[in-house]
Design an enzyme around this catalytic site. Structure first.
Site, short mmCIF file in Angstrom:
data_model
loop_
_atom_site.label_atom_id
_atom_site.label_comp_id
_atom_site.label_asym_id
_atom_site.label_seq_id
_atom_site.Cartn_x
_atom_site.Cartn_y
_atom_site.Cartn_z
N ASP A 7 0.88 -1.20 -0.07
CA ASP A 7 -0.20 0.07 -0.05
C ASP A 7 0.97 1.10 -0.19
O ASP A 7 1.46 1.59 1.15
CB ASP A 7 -0.92 -0.01 1.14
CG ASP A 7 -1.75 1.14 1.15
OD1 ASP A 7 -2.17 1.67 0.24
OD2 ASP A 7 -2.14 1.74 2.51
N GLU A 68 -1.22 -1.32 -4.81
CA GLU A 68 -2.42 -0.44 -5.01
C GLU A 68 -2.18 0.59 -6.33
O GLU A 68 -0.98 1.22 -6.32
CB GLU A 68 -3.11 0.41 -4.00
CG GLU A 68 -4.15 1.03 -4.07
CD GLU A 68 -4.91 1.84 -2.88
OE1 GLU A 68 -5.84 1.33 -2.28
OE2 GLU A 68 -3.95 2.78 -2.49
N ASP A 140 -2.81 0.87 7.17
CA ASP A 140 -2.18 0.98 5.89
C ASP A 140 -1.32 -0.48 5.96
O ASP A 140 -1.19 -1.04 4.69
CB ASP A 140 -0.51 1.68 6.03
CG ASP A 140 -1.04 3.36 6.05
OD1 ASP A 140 -1.40 3.94 5.11
OD2 ASP A 140 -0.95 3.54 7.36
#
Length: 168
Positions: A7, A68, A140
């Site tokens: 992430d 991501e 996160d």
């Protein structure tokens, strides 16, 4: 197969590592964050991400990496996150790894069956899929595990394994 989920972020970069074998559900291997301080010069922050990503890759040697996609950030955040992503992509390239990229709606859809699910639903799905008794913190790190799980699901023939597990 060992899968690393990332992430991306400049202040906090989440990572999560899972192991999966044919016919089994994933097992949590490691989860954490790489943090940089806001008052640190940008070059030093990016260097920290670069060095720490190298360490994670060398220690865990993932076969597959999911990350991501840049999707929507506040404009001030967009540039710094893009810079961090560039460093991550460089580091992955040096390890001969081409990441699979997923948008937030793809991640939500793969874990919850709904592309507009909220964060709490995604985190609950991470706990369920990894058989965890408590949520992963910070967000996160949990998000990185969600990305790793999504990567696994997409590599598992695109099947939504989460839905299958719920109905068993």
């Amino acid at each position: 197969m060992r899968i690393l989920g990332i992430d991306p972020g400049i202040a906090t970069l989440g990572y999560g590592i899972i192991d999966v074998s044919q016919g089994t559900f994933p097992k949590l291997v490691d989860v954490g964050v790489i943090k940089t301080l806001p008052k640190t010069p940008m070059g030093d922050r990016l260097k920290t991400i670069y060095e720490d990503m190298h360490t994670v890759l060398e220690q865990w040697q993932p076969q597959v990496v999911g990350m991501e996609k840049l999707f929507f950030y506040r404009m001030g955040n967009l540039i710094s996150v893009a810079q961090a992503r560039g460093v991550i992509l460089l580091t992955l390239s040096q390890h001969q790894i081409l990441p699979e990229e997923f948008s937030p709606p793809q991640i939500k859809q793969s874990l919850t069956g709904y592309g507009n699910a909220d964060k709490s639903d995604v985190h609950a799905a991470v706990m369920r899929e990894l058989n965890l008794s408590s949520p992963i913190k910070p967000d996160d790190a949990s998000d990185a595990l969600a990305i790793a799980l999504t990567c696994w699901m997409f590599n598992n023939g695109g099947e939504n394994v989460s839905v299958e597990r719920i109905t068993q």
